[in-house]
Design an enzyme around this catalytic site. Sequence first.
Site, PDB file in Angstrom:
ATOM      1  N   CYS A  86      83.857 -89.708  67.989  1.00 36.13           N
ATOM      2  CA  CYS A  86      82.860 -90.375  67.151  1.00 36.13           C
ATOM      3  C   CYS A  86      83.026 -91.891  67.264  1.00 36.13           C
ATOM      4  O   CYS A  86      82.710 -92.474  68.293  1.00 36.13           O
ATOM      5  CB  CYS A  86      82.959 -89.860  65.715  1.00 36.13           C
ATOM      6  SG  CYS A  86      81.491 -90.219  64.704  1.00 36.13           S
ATOM      7  N   HIS A 111      83.195 -83.705  66.246  1.00 32.80           N
ATOM      8  CA  HIS A 111      84.578 -83.806  65.770  1.00 32.80           C
ATOM      9  C   HIS A 111      85.371 -82.522  66.008  1.00 32.80           C
ATOM     10  O   HIS A 111      85.235 -81.561  65.239  1.00 32.80           O
ATOM     11  CB  HIS A 111      84.578 -84.082  64.268  1.00 32.80           C
ATOM     12  CG  HIS A 111      84.262 -85.484  63.887  1.00 32.80           C
ATOM     13  ND1 HIS A 111      85.223 -86.430  63.623  1.00 32.80           N
ATOM     14  CD2 HIS A 111      83.075 -86.110  63.719  1.00 32.80           C
ATOM     15  CE1 HIS A 111      84.656 -87.578  63.302  1.00 32.80           C
ATOM     16  NE2 HIS A 111      83.331 -87.408  63.357  1.00 32.80           N
TER      17      HIS A 111
END
Length: 220
Positions: A87, A195
Amino acid sequence: MKAAVIVFPGSNCDRDCKVAIERSTGAHVDMVWHGDTALPDGLDLIVLPGGFSYGDYLRCGAMASLSPVMTEVKAAAERGVATVGICNGFQVLCEALMLPGALLRNERLKYVCKPVELEVTNAQTRFTAAYAGRRQVAMTVGNGEGNFFADESTLDRLEGEGQVVFRYLDNPNGSARNIAGIVNGRGNVLGLMPHPDRAFEAELGSADGALLFQSALASA
């Protein structure tokens, strides 16, 4: 096995990454502050976590890419140490020119946080070998600037050289060619917006992220 998680001002998934790596692999994990000028010896994996480094001022990841520790992160990656940016970490890797492309505002200009299904586009990388032929995995996204962009020639090169590792099955942010994660040409630096640190145990909705960490350390 030894790993390090880099902590920037504004990181908020650093502890998540530490716990995910420890529980998934049993590796020892050091937390390394962005202002440090050295990394622990003998690292097998470096992780740049998600969050909002430096409050996302200027551009997401731009200020973090100039942190003192990044000189050592680049040097370690050049030596072949497996390096993952998740991210905001992906944004940092692009700003540091360790990966091509850029992460732009999401197509609909809204923050997106939800589970996503991903295609494992290249299962032959050091980060995906443990998927053992599985073509579809589940993780979670949480970003406002996750829209991967590169010019057409760069996108063609990434695809042609097998550097696209993950694609969205239902694109949440407008990323070019549904790209969710890429590796560098050498194959030891991975950037991805989803994630794995939020998907490493079944109780979290998916344990597929654990296999990414296991792959990275198994190849060390």
